[in-house]
Design a protein around this motif. Structure first.
Motif, PDB file in Angstrom:
ATOM      1  N   ASN A 299      43.361  36.505  54.717  1.00 61.61           N
ATOM      2  CA  ASN A 299      42.302  36.796  53.738  1.00 61.61           C
ATOM      3  C   ASN A 299      42.503  38.181  53.119  1.00 61.61           C
ATOM      4  O   ASN A 299      41.549  38.908  52.860  1.00 61.61           O
ATOM      5  CB  ASN A 299      40.909  36.654  54.362  1.00 61.61           C
ATOM      6  N   PHE A 300      43.774  38.535  52.940  1.00 60.08           N
ATOM      7  CA  PHE A 300      44.106  39.794  52.271  1.00 60.08           C
ATOM      8  C   PHE A 300      45.467  39.609  51.613  1.00 60.08           C
ATOM      9  O   PHE A 300      46.193  38.659  51.916  1.00 60.08           O
ATOM     10  CB  PHE A 300      44.146  40.952  53.279  1.00 60.08           C
ATOM     11  N   VAL A 301      45.778  40.514  50.706  1.00 59.44           N
ATOM     12  CA  VAL A 301      47.145  40.547  50.154  1.00 59.44           C
ATOM     13  C   VAL A 301      47.727  41.924  50.437  1.00 59.44           C
ATOM     14  O   VAL A 301      46.996  42.919  50.549  1.00 59.44           O
ATOM     15  CB  VAL A 301      47.176  40.246  48.632  1.00 59.44           C
ATOM     16  N   PHE A 302      49.038  41.952  50.583  1.00 57.08           N
ATOM     17  CA  PHE A 302      49.760  43.193  50.887  1.00 57.08           C
ATOM     18  C   PHE A 302      50.627  43.474  49.675  1.00 57.08           C
ATOM     19  O   PHE A 302      51.501  42.667  49.339  1.00 57.08           O
ATOM     20  CB  PHE A 302      50.590  42.969  52.150  1.00 57.08           C
ATOM     21  N   VAL A 303      50.350  44.590  49.016  1.00 57.82           N
ATOM     22  CA  VAL A 303      50.946  44.807  47.700  1.00 57.82           C
ATOM     23  C   VAL A 303      51.550  46.201  47.572  1.00 57.82           C
ATOM     24  O   VAL A 303      51.206  47.119  48.319  1.00 57.82           O
ATOM     25  CB  VAL A 303      49.884  44.645  46.580  1.00 57.82           C
ATOM     26  N   ARG A 304      52.431  46.312  46.582  1.00 60.28           N
ATOM     27  CA  ARG A 304      53.046  47.605  46.309  1.00 60.28           C
ATOM     28  C   ARG A 304      53.320  47.648  44.823  1.00 60.28           C
ATOM     29  O   ARG A 304      53.672  46.627  44.218  1.00 60.28           O
ATOM     30  CB  ARG A 304      54.310  47.655  47.164  1.00 60.28           C
ATOM     31  N   HIS A 305      53.139  48.827  44.236  1.00 60.05           N
ATOM     32  CA  HIS A 305      53.470  48.957  42.816  1.00 60.05           C
ATOM     33  C   HIS A 305      54.737  49.782  42.682  1.00 60.05           C
ATOM     34  O   HIS A 305      54.847  50.847  43.291  1.00 60.05           O
ATOM     35  CB  HIS A 305      52.321  49.623  42.038  1.00 60.05           C
ATOM     36  N   PRO A 306      55.714  49.293  41.900  1.00 59.84           N
ATOM     37  CA  PRO A 306      56.992  50.006  41.843  1.00 59.84           C
ATOM     38  C   PRO A 306      56.882  51.407  41.222  1.00 59.84           C
ATOM     39  O   PRO A 306      57.737  52.249  41.452  1.00 59.84           O
ATOM     40  CB  PRO A 306      57.889  49.095  40.988  1.00 59.84           C
ATOM     41  N   ARG A 307      55.833  51.667  40.446  1.00 56.59           N
ATOM     42  CA  ARG A 307      55.765  52.956  39.737  1.00 56.59           C
ATOM     43  C   ARG A 307      54.564  53.819  40.115  1.00 56.59           C
ATOM     44  O   ARG A 307      54.368  54.875  39.534  1.00 56.59           O
ATOM     45  CB  ARG A 307      55.748  52.711  38.220  1.00 56.59           C
ATOM     46  N   HIS A 308      53.762  53.364  41.058  1.00 52.04           N
ATOM     47  CA  HIS A 308      52.563  54.156  41.395  1.00 52.04           C
ATOM     48  C   HIS A 308      52.443  54.354  42.903  1.00 52.04           C
ATOM     49  O   HIS A 308      52.581  53.410  43.672  1.00 52.04           O
ATOM     50  CB  HIS A 308      51.304  53.476  40.857  1.00 52.04           C
ATOM     51  N   ASP A 309      52.173  55.570  43.281  1.00 58.96           N
ATOM     52  CA  ASP A 309      52.033  55.912  44.687  1.00 58.96           C
ATOM     53  C   ASP A 309      50.801  55.206  45.295  1.00 58.96           C
ATOM     54  O   ASP A 309      49.702  55.247  44.718  1.00 58.96           O
ATOM     55  CB  ASP A 309      51.879  57.435  44.804  1.00 58.96           C
ATOM     56  N   ALA A 310      51.003  54.584  46.452  1.00 56.75           N
ATOM     57  CA  ALA A 310      49.931  53.787  47.059  1.00 56.75           C
ATOM     58  C   ALA A 310      48.718  54.642  47.430  1.00 56.75           C
ATOM     59  O   ALA A 310      47.569  54.238  47.214  1.00 56.75           O
ATOM     60  CB  ALA A 310      50.455  53.052  48.282  1.00 56.75           C
ATOM     61  N   GLY A 311      48.971  55.827  47.964  1.00 56.63           N
ATOM     62  CA  GLY A 311      47.869  56.708  48.353  1.00 56.63           C
ATOM     63  C   GLY A 311      47.037  57.113  47.144  1.00 56.63           C
ATOM     64  O   GLY A 311      45.797  57.155  47.201  1.00 56.63           O
ATOM     65  N   GLU A 312      47.738  57.389  46.035  1.00 58.41           N
ATOM     66  CA  GLU A 312      47.016  57.784  44.810  1.00 58.41           C
ATOM     67  C   GLU A 312      46.220  56.607  44.246  1.00 58.41           C
ATOM     68  O   GLU A 312      45.091  56.784  43.767  1.00 58.41           O
ATOM     69  CB  GLU A 312      48.001  58.313  43.760  1.00 58.41           C
ATOM     70  N   LEU A 313      46.810  55.413  44.319  1.00 53.46           N
ATOM     71  CA  LEU A 313      46.078  54.232  43.846  1.00 53.46           C
ATOM     72  C   LEU A 313      44.813  54.013  44.670  1.00 53.46           C
ATOM     73  O   LEU A 313      43.734  53.759  44.128  1.00 53.46           O
ATOM     74  CB  LEU A 313      46.958  52.980  43.937  1.00 53.46           C
ATOM     75  N   ALA A 314      44.960  54.141  45.994  1.00 54.17           N
ATOM     76  CA  ALA A 314      43.788  53.945  46.870  1.00 54.17           C
ATOM     77  C   ALA A 314      42.702  54.968  46.545  1.00 54.17           C
ATOM     78  O   ALA A 314      41.512  54.626  46.490  1.00 54.17           O
ATOM     79  CB  ALA A 314      44.209  54.045  48.336  1.00 54.17           C
ATOM     80  N   ALA A 315      43.121  56.215  46.288  1.00 58.78           N
ATOM     81  CA  ALA A 315      42.139  57.272  45.972  1.00 58.78           C
ATOM     82  C   ALA A 315      41.467  57.000  44.627  1.00 58.78           C
ATOM     83  O   ALA A 315      40.249  57.156  44.489  1.00 58.78           O
ATOM     84  CB  ALA A 315      42.837  58.630  45.968  1.00 58.78           C
ATOM     85  N   ALA A 316      42.265  56.542  43.645  1.00 61.01           N
ATOM     86  CA  ALA A 316      41.691  56.264  42.320  1.00 61.01           C
ATOM     87  C   ALA A 316      40.714  55.086  42.399  1.00 61.01           C
ATOM     88  O   ALA A 316      39.675  55.077  41.734  1.00 61.01           O
ATOM     89  CB  ALA A 316      42.812  55.974  41.323  1.00 61.01           C
ATOM     90  N   LEU A 317      41.031  54.102  43.220  1.00 58.60           N
ATOM     91  CA  LEU A 317      40.113  52.966  43.396  1.00 58.60           C
ATOM     92  C   LEU A 317      38.825  53.425  44.069  1.00 58.60           C
ATOM     93  O   LEU A 317      37.723  53.007  43.708  1.00 58.60           O
ATOM     94  CB  LEU A 317      40.784  51.862  44.223  1.00 58.60           C
ATOM     95  N   ARG A 318      38.994  54.290  45.047  1.00 58.57           N
ATOM     96  CA  ARG A 318      37.822  54.780  45.770  1.00 58.57           C
ATOM     97  C   ARG A 318      36.859  55.501  44.824  1.00 58.57           C
ATOM     98  O   ARG A 318      35.644  55.326  44.901  1.00 58.57           O
ATOM     99  CB  ARG A 318      38.266  55.722  46.891  1.00 58.57           C
ATOM    100  N   GLN A 319      37.444  56.286  43.897  1.00 59.99           N
ATOM    101  CA  GLN A 319      36.607  56.989  42.903  1.00 59.99           C
ATOM    102  C   GLN A 319      35.804  55.997  42.073  1.00 59.99           C
ATOM    103  O   GLN A 319      34.746  56.331  41.555  1.00 59.99           O
ATOM    104  CB  GLN A 319      37.500  57.789  41.960  1.00 59.99           C
ATOM    105  N   ARG A 320      36.346  54.804  41.926  1.00 56.18           N
ATOM    106  CA  ARG A 320      35.646  53.766  41.160  1.00 56.18           C
ATOM    107  C   ARG A 320      34.838  52.851  42.078  1.00 56.18           C
ATOM    108  O   ARG A 320      34.468  51.736  41.690  1.00 56.18           O
ATOM    109  CB  ARG A 320      36.662  52.961  40.348  1.00 56.18           C
ATOM    110  N   GLY A 321      34.625  53.267  43.302  1.00 55.59           N
ATOM    111  CA  GLY A 321      33.748  52.532  44.215  1.00 55.59           C
ATOM    112  C   GLY A 321      34.400  51.337  44.895  1.00 55.59           C
ATOM    113  O   GLY A 321      33.712  50.440  45.392  1.00 55.59           O
TER     114      GLY A 321
END
Ligand code: PMP
Length: 358
Positions: A299-321
């Motif tokens: 019930n989850f997906v495991f993903v990676r973006h070739p051009r974006h740092d995962a930690g930064e993506l998680a932080a940016a998502l968190r800022q958006r709730g």
């Protein structure tokens, strides 16, 4: 650090659970909870248990939770499972803790994949169990050939966490036959989202123990109910440890709620199918945003973006709730594990990602 601590406590590295935020308006896709409520029968069974001002709560619950074991055995009657082949505990984390203590504490190291449920090494630390990790291949698959060494036991999460990859039962069966002298534990926390349960193999393999939870497919993470199924020789070991630790790990409300949840097959089918449908839709939308998305049986997906740092993506998502899980661990620190939410939550996630990526 404290002079009052035992030397064991000084050495422990505890498991760090995903964040459980106090704010309720967050989109919580970080701890693999089910986005749908449990069967309505759960609340009603718990209300019955609380009748007459909760008078029954005066009394200890059944230490063996026999009603629940019967319900689980009935659920797996096709595989010939009896109540004597079932062990229940306060969430599968507690069941697993007893498994490590009762069945995996031997002179030889136990084996589990390098990327798997990060509680396994924690139990090893708690119980002083030697272990060796076996690397997953480059596609995050488990290779049975790599599990040849003599060992004190093997633990496999299937589907694996946090990858969502599924190892076919034929491979589990090969593993069981390769190591008849040690216990093979298959942690099937996510099996109801597309996998196939090894419970079908139990009556052919005395060294197989399968662990399940009601936290995911039954939407009952808050009730804390997990169980193990295996031949009675293994179950007896777990019961001996449990009865040396806590006679009543499941309270009356948990027993009543779990029995009701397991009986409602229609609700179970409906929610797990809904989660699987949303997963495939979310996978498609993430692929369109250029994410690499492993095929998932969970019930989850495991993903990676070739051009974006995962930690930064998680932080940016968190800022958006929006909360997702980022593990700062070798090999996977550029990945995110995203729990499947409702379709509305998944759409919200995709909108946020579109904004962040562009
Ligand atoms: N096994 C795996 C692979 C998990 O991901 C989890 C949930 N974090 C558990 C076991 C424990 O689940 P619970 O204690 O809620 O039953």
């Amino acid at each position: 650090m404290s002079r009052y601590w035992s030397s064991l406590v000084h050495r422990l590295t505890p498991y760090v659970p995903g964040e459980q935020p106090k704010l309720s308006n967050l989109v919580k896709l970080n701890t693999n909870e089910n986005p749908y409520p449990p069967s309505a029968r759960v609340a009603s069974a718990i209300a019955d248990e609380l009748a007459n001002g909760g008078a029954l709560l005066r009394l200890y619950p059944d230490p063996g939770a026999e009603r629940l074991k019967e319900a689980i055995a009935t659920r797996f009657a096709d595989a010939g499972i009896t109540a004597q082949q079932v062990f229940v505990g306060n969430g599968s984390d507690e069941v697993l803790a007893h498994v490590f203590m009762a069945l995996l504490r031997h002179p030889l190291p136990i084996l589990f994949p390098d990327i798997s449920y990060s509680f396994y090494p924690v139990y090893c630390g708690l119980y002083d169990i030697a272990y060796a990790t076996v690397p997953l291949d480059d596609n995050f698959a488990i290779r049975i050939e790599d599990y040849k060494s003599d060992n004190g036991g093997i633990v496999i999460a299937n589907p694996n966490a946090p990858t969502g990859c599924f190892l076919p039962l034929a491979s589990i069966e090969r593993l069981l036959s390769m190591h008849r002298q040690s216990v093979v534990v298959v942690d099937e926390a996510y099996v109801d989202f597309g996998g196939e349960s090894a419970i079908a193999l139990i009556n052919r393999h005395p060294n197989l123990l399968v662990v399940h939870t009601l936290s995911k497919a039954y939407s009952l993470a808050g009730l804390r109910v997990g169980y193990a199924v295996g031949q009675s020789e293994l179950i007896e070991a777990l019961t001996r440890v449990k009865d040396s630790f806590n006679s009543y790990p499941l309270d009356r409300l948990a027993i009543a709620g779990a029995v009701a949840a397991i009986a409602d097959r229609e609700h179970f089918e409906g929610t797990r199918q809904a989660v699987m449908r949303s997963r495939e839709a979310l996978r498609g939308a993430l692929l369109e945003l250029d994410f690499e998305v492993l095929p998932s049986f969970a019930n989850f997906v495991f993903v990676r973006h070739p051009r974006h740092d995962a930690g930064e993506l998680a932080a940016a998502l968190r800022q958006r709730g929006i909360l997702v899980r980022h593990f700062k661990l070798a090999r996977i620190d550029q990945h995110l594990r995203i729990t499947i939410g409702t379709d509305a939550q998944c759409a919200h996630l995709i909108e946020a990602l579109q904004e962040i990526l562009h």
